[in-house]
Structures are given as structure tokens and as C-alpha cells.
Design an enzyme around this catalytic site. Structure first.
Site, PDB file in Angstrom:
ATOM      1  N   CYS A 110      87.722  10.794 -65.556  1.00 48.46           N
ATOM      2  CA  CYS A 110      86.758  11.578 -66.331  1.00 48.46           C
ATOM      3  C   CYS A 110      87.470  12.390 -67.421  1.00 48.46           C
ATOM      4  O   CYS A 110      87.916  11.806 -68.407  1.00 48.46           O
ATOM      5  CB  CYS A 110      85.897  12.430 -65.414  1.00 48.46           C
ATOM      6  SG  CYS A 110      84.342  12.869 -66.191  1.00 48.46           S
ATOM      7  N   HIS A 113      83.732   8.595 -61.947  1.00 48.46           N
ATOM      8  CA  HIS A 113      84.468   9.186 -60.821  1.00 48.46           C
ATOM      9  C   HIS A 113      84.522   8.169 -59.685  1.00 48.46           C
ATOM     10  O   HIS A 113      83.593   8.115 -58.868  1.00 48.46           O
ATOM     11  CB  HIS A 113      83.750  10.445 -60.322  1.00 48.46           C
ATOM     12  CG  HIS A 113      83.895  11.620 -61.222  1.00 48.46           C
ATOM     13  ND1 HIS A 113      84.897  12.547 -61.075  1.00 48.46           N
ATOM     14  CD2 HIS A 113      83.177  12.009 -62.289  1.00 48.46           C
ATOM     15  CE1 HIS A 113      84.784  13.472 -62.012  1.00 48.46           C
ATOM     16  NE2 HIS A 113      83.749  13.164 -62.771  1.00 48.46           N
ATOM     17  N   GLU A 157      86.044   8.210 -57.029  1.00 48.85           N
ATOM     18  CA  GLU A 157      86.138   8.826 -55.693  1.00 48.85           C
ATOM     19  C   GLU A 157      84.789   8.992 -55.008  1.00 48.85           C
ATOM     20  O   GLU A 157      84.716   9.059 -53.788  1.00 48.85           O
ATOM     21  CB  GLU A 157      86.851  10.187 -55.788  1.00 48.85           C
ATOM     22  CG  GLU A 157      86.117  11.297 -56.528  1.00 48.85           C
ATOM     23  CD  GLU A 157      86.414  11.347 -58.028  1.00 48.85           C
ATOM     24  OE1 GLU A 157      86.760  10.289 -58.594  1.00 48.85           O
ATOM     25  OE2 GLU A 157      86.284  12.430 -58.625  1.00 48.85           O
TER      26      GLU A 157
HETATM   27  N1  GLN Z   1      84.487  18.232 -69.286  1.00 42.24           N
HETATM   28  C1  GLN Z   1      84.326  16.821 -69.491  1.00 42.24           C
HETATM   29  C2  GLN Z   1      82.886  16.476 -69.845  1.00 42.24           C
HETATM   30  O1  GLN Z   1      81.986  17.249 -69.571  1.00 42.24           O
HETATM   31  C3  GLN Z   1      84.786  16.038 -68.280  1.00 42.24           C
HETATM   32  C4  GLN Z   1      83.968  16.266 -67.055  1.00 42.24           C
HETATM   33  C5  GLN Z   1      84.639  15.800 -65.785  1.00 42.24           C
HETATM   34  O2  GLN Z   1      85.844  15.574 -65.752  1.00 42.24           O
HETATM   35  N2  GLN Z   1      83.879  15.669 -64.726  1.00 42.24           N
HETATM   36  O3  GLN Z   1      82.632  15.430 -70.385  1.00 42.24           O
END
Ligand code: GLN
Length: 544
Positions: free
Chosen positions: A381, A516, A518
Site C-alpha cells: 500500500c 493489502h 495480509e
Molecule cells: N496513505 C496512503 C493512502 O491513503 C496509503 C494507505 C495505506 O497504506 N493503507 O493512499
């Protein structure tokens, strides 16, 4: 239709005793005995969902396939049960009041006075029943501790529901602490007795007591608890600190918890098949190999904030018969640390997700190091967004490359805010700077189309597309894609035209994903991306 049976789990004495793990363990044993089981967490706090709660206070926000931001216990449930849960499986006081107030505004209560009893309690009961539809057994975990003022409507709801469905169709399990008092050299049962007394005062008599303790309870002590709390002797189950949470179902099974549940709920043939589970747990506890990776994150003092990821790493380790040692590295400190020293005994670098600019430059330094030194790297992410920024700054030499999350006016917005996207339910979402924070992210499962002959395709065994879950606001900016591709970056995953996964040509394992991975990892089905990364770290270690 057959009636759903309910198992209500409450907590006593204090929080953080592992009610979620106990609930998930019981659910797993029942599922592996052939029942259709589901599980629900009812949280008495007022937030509508935990989406806007600080990870410092509340730990990780777990995300379901349908895009619900839920309590982290839902993560445990999915990892144990190996089932996809949904927004039906977690609700809070805030959500309950929101629905009741909306109905009141619509005039649905025909001018009646709206009260906790019956309206709030009925709404809670209705939500519990909904989560149990088409299931043989629904496990309901009530968040918090008996005695909390805010928990009362929930306890009243389960008290009433038990009466409604009849005594062989519902049971109460109370999980308490039996502390070991060093000075006396004794385990003490008094807090448990008080907590059960509190439960009785509101009309609930537990059918089973699960005792969390540091040390095993002897028969006499268990009998004392049975008599003082009014439960059958075989219904006092101990839950002693275990080497792994995945041992808990096996520890419960050894004490014939299923026999005790079967006698209350009149169930037959409870013989769960736990062979594969057993096999994996052995590998979690005593694996043949070991590998060390660096986990670069912002909340390294509070590893509950990365619960799904640390569990996914355990699943990958079990699959690969390897203990994965994690070296926690605070990304903020990494801004000034000697990288060679920080990563000297490391076989893989993981840069996890996150929000806000704190620690970002440290993460970028870690990514540079992994790229240049050809150390296996996984970015998740924010980890992917920063991998792109690192590439833009250091390979494309675009100074001032950044994300508009950290520098709204940067010259080269490699990562930016898109104002329109299709959500996981297929609905168009519009975002403006005035949109409130709760529930405005790209959330839930999206299809990721995988490019052939890439690392990602190899990791997912040649699959053309997979579904993985998201929780983010910002996206990779396609404007820079061509320039990056011409310098060796490969876009190996895409979703609705958005960049989902990137990797590097001349690197043994450099993978970064917008989703993600995970969130979909389970003990019995480790996530392919995490497994691929840990495998690459093992290969790197043996080549060193
Ligand atoms: N801050 C980034 C976004 O909002 C990544 C978010 C995250 O890593 N879950 O896109």
C-alpha cells in the site's frame, strides 16, 4: 428451516484476555466438526466503525471483502475459520443508534417514545439474528468487560435472545482472568466469582467459564470455580498462555470443550478433523528453518497495529517450515540511521502501509537500499506508493517527486488523489476535499489483473486475476508510467485502469502492491504474495 443456535461470549475482570481468539477457536472446532458456523463481534463503543480510530488506541482496522472497516478480532475470525466475513459480522453502539435514529426520522416508529428498551435492544437482537441466518451456530462475542455501562444493552439483548430461542439453543460462555499472585504463590478465583456475580445481577447465568491464566489450574481449583459460579464441573476450561494463538483450539479440544458445548446445545457427533491444523501448528512452534526480515513501519512499538501482517508472516512461515524473525525498524529513526548497520543481518525488507508523512523519508531510504543492494523487498500500500516515489526521485531523477498526501503542491505528483472511483459494490464514489473522512477510502476486495511472465504471475501460480483487499485514498499517477517502464519498472497488476502492483526487472525480488495481501491470509491458506516474499528471503539467506 433449522433454528440457529447461539454461543454468547462475554469477558470478565479485565480486557485483552483474548476473547476474540477464544471465540475464533471454538468456531474453528465447530466448523471442523461439520457445522455451518459464523461469528459476530458486537462492540459497545460509540464510534460508528473503527475506520477513523487511531491505531495507537485501537490496533489495526481490519477490512472485509465487502469493504467494511472492522475490529481486528474479525481478522482473527477469518484467519481461524478460513471464511470471508462481511459488514454483518461486526457492529457497534454507534451503528445501532445510527439505524434507530434514522428509522425514527423516517417515522417508522409511528410516534412512539424511543428508548433503550425496547428499541435499542431490539435493533441489537435483529442484527445478531441477521448474522446467524442460514447458519447452524453463530458465535457472538460481546466486546468490553462485564460491568461496563455501555455494554448493558448488549447484555440485555443476549439475555432476552436466549429466553426467546430456548435453553438448548443458546449458551453463555464467560471468559475471565485467574491471576497468579506471586507473593502468595497461588492462583486466585475471587475476581472470577465477582465477575460472574455481576453477570448474574443482570440476569445471565453462564454455562461455561474459560479461565485465562499464566499457570494450569488443578482439579480442585476448577471444581471450586464450578461450584461458586454454578456451572457443571466439565464446563470449567482453562486457557493457559500458549506459544502460539493457533494452539488454543487444540488446547480446548484436549479438555473436551466440545463435549461440554454438545451437552448444553444438544449437539451430536462432535469429532473435528484438526489434522492439517495440528501439522501447521507444529511448524509454527518448532520449524526447521529460520530467516530474518526487517519490518519498516511507523507503529513498531505497537505491533497490534500490524496484526494481520504479522499473522500473515506466521502463516507463510508455517507453510515454508520456517521461523520468520522480525527486526522492527522505526521508519522515523531510519531517516538518520546507518542503513548498512540497520540491515546487516537481514534477508528481506518489508515496508508496510500507513497514513501521514511521519517516517516517510525513512521508508524511502529503506526502499533505495533494497533496490540497490538487491535485497528481497515487499512494499504494501503506502509501501508501493513510496517505491514509485523512490524510483521517480533516484532513477528518473525527478526532483520533488512525492505524493500529494505529503506535499500537496509538489511538482511531480507520483501519487495523487483521484476524485472518482468505483467502490467494491460497483457504485461510483465522488471525493472532494470536503468529503468527511469515515468510509471514503477505496475499501474492500477488487480484482487485480495480472500480467503474464511476471514475478506476480509466478507468485499467484499463473492466475490471470485475483481479488485482494484495499484501504487507501491515494493512487499511483499513470502519467509517469511510461517513463518508469522505460527504465525497468514493470506494472504487473492492474485494476480498473489503476496500478495495482509493480516490480523491477533486474532484481531477484522487488515487488510492491497497492492492496493489502495480509487481509486474506489464513493459517491454512497463507497469502501468495507474503509467501513469495518470505521464500525469496529464505533463498537470499541461503545464497549469502
Ligand atoms: N496513505 C496512503 C493512502 O491513503 C496509503 C494507505 C495505506 O497504506 N493503507 O493512499
Amino acid at each position: 428451516m433449522k433454528k440457529t443456535k447461539y454461543i454468547f461470549i462475554t469477558g470478565g475482570v479485565l480486557s485483552s484476555l483474548g476473547k476474540g481468539i477464544a471465540a475464533a477457536s471454538i468456531a474453528t472446532l465447530l466448523k471442523n466438526s461439520g457445522f455451518k458456523v459464523s461469528i459476530l463481534k458486537a462492540d459497545p463503543y460509540i464510534n460508528v466503525d473503527p475506520g477513523t480510530m487511531s491505531p495507537f488506541e485501537h490496533g489495526e482496522v481490519f477490512v472485509t471483502d465487502d469493504g467494511a472497516e472492522t475490529d481486528l478480532d474479525l481478522g482473527h475470525y477469518e484467519r481461524f475459520l478460513d471464511e470471508n466475513l462481511s459488514q454483518l459480522n461486526n457492529f457497534t453502539t454507534g451503528r445501532v443508534y445510527q439505524s434507530v435514529i434514522e428509522k425514527e426520522r423516517q417515522g417508522e416508529y409511528l410516534g412512539k417514545t424511543i428508548q433503550v428498551i425496547p428499541h435499542i435492544v431490539d435493533e441489537i437482537k435483529m442484527r445478531i439474528k441477521k448474522a446467524g441466518e442460514h447458519k447452524d451456530i453463530l458465535i457472538v462475542e460481546i466486546g468490553g468487560t462485564v460491568g461496563d455501562i455501555e455494554g448493558l444493552p448488549f447484555l440485555e439483548a443476549i439475555r432476552a435472545l436466549k429466553l426467546e430461542v430456548g435453553k438448548n439453543n443458546a449458551m453463555n460462555i464467560h471468559l475471565t482472568l485467574v491471576p497468579f499472585i506471586k507473593a502468595a504463590g497461588e492462583l486466585k478465583t475471587k475476581p472470577t466469582q465477582h465477575s460472574v456475580g455481576e453477570l448474574r445481577r443482570i440476569g445471565i447465568s453462564p454455562n461455561m467459564i474459560i479461565c485465562r491464566s499464566e499457570k494450569p489450574l488443578n482439579r480442585d481449583l476448577k471444581d471450586k470455580i464450578a461450584i461458586s459460579c454454578g456451572v457443571e464441573k466439565n464446563c470449567v476450561i482453562e486457557s493457559v498462555d500458549a506459544a502460539s494463538i493457533y494452539q488454543i483450539p487444540l488446547n480446548f479440544l484436549k479438555q473436551d470443550i466440545l463435549g461440554a458445548i454438545a451437552s448444553v446445545l444438544e449437539l451430536k457427533n462432535l469429532k473435528p478433523n484438526m489434522d492439517n491444523w495440528n501439522f501447521l501448528v507444529k511448524r509454527v512452534i518448532a520449524p526447521s528453518n529460520e530467516v530474518k526480515i526487517a519490518f519498516v513501519g511507523k507503529y513498531v512499538d505497537l505491533t497490534e497495529s500490524y496484526k494481520s501482517l504479522t499473522e500473515a508472516i506466521i502463516h507463510a512461515g508455517a507453510t515454508l517450515d520456517t521461523r520468520v524473525d522480525i527486526k522492527w525498524i522505526d521508519s522515523e529513526k531510519l531517516e538518520n540511521l546507518d542503513l548498512k548497520e540497520s540491515f546487516k543481518d537481514i534477508s528481506g525488507i518489508l515496508v508496510a502501509g500507513g497514513f501521514g508523512r511521519r517516517g516517510v523519508e525513512g521508508k524511502i531510504r529503506a526502499i533505495s537500499y533494497a533496490r540497490e543492494h538487491k535485497i528481497p523487498f515487499l512494499g504494501i500500500c503506502l509501501g508501493m506508493q513510496l517505491a514509485l516515489i523512490e524510483f521517480a526521485r533516484n532513477v528518473l531523477k525527478l526532483k520533488d517527486a512525492n505524493s500529494t498526501e505529503f506535499d500537496e503542491k509538489c511538482e511531480n505528483p507520483i501519487v495523487y488523489l483521484i476524485d472518482e472511483f468505483i467502490d467494491s459494490n460497483g457504485k461510483k464514489q465522488i471525493r472532494t476535499s470536503k468529503t468527511p473522512l469515515g468510509g471514503t477510502m477505496r475499501l474492500g476486495a477488487y480484482e487485480c489483473r495480472i500480467k503474464e511472465n511476471t514475478l506476480l504471475s509466478q507468485i499467484y501460480q499463473g492466475k490471470k486475476s485475483v481479488k485482494e483487499r484495499h484501504r487507501h485514498r491515494y493512487e499511483a499517477n499513470p502519467k509517469y508510467r511510461k517513463a518508469m517502464e522505460s527504465k525497468g519498472l514493470i506494472v504487473s497488476g492492474e485494476s480498473q485502469g489503476l496500478i495495482e502492483a509493480v516490480e523491477l526487472k533486474d532484481h531477484p525480488f522487488f515487488l510492491a502492491v497497492q492492496f493489502h495481501p495480509e487481509f486474506t491470509s489464513r493459517l491454512e491458506r497463507a497469502n501468495s504474495v507474503i509467501c513469495g516474499f518470505i521464500k525469496a528471503a529464505c533463498d537470499y539467506e541461503s545464497s549469502e
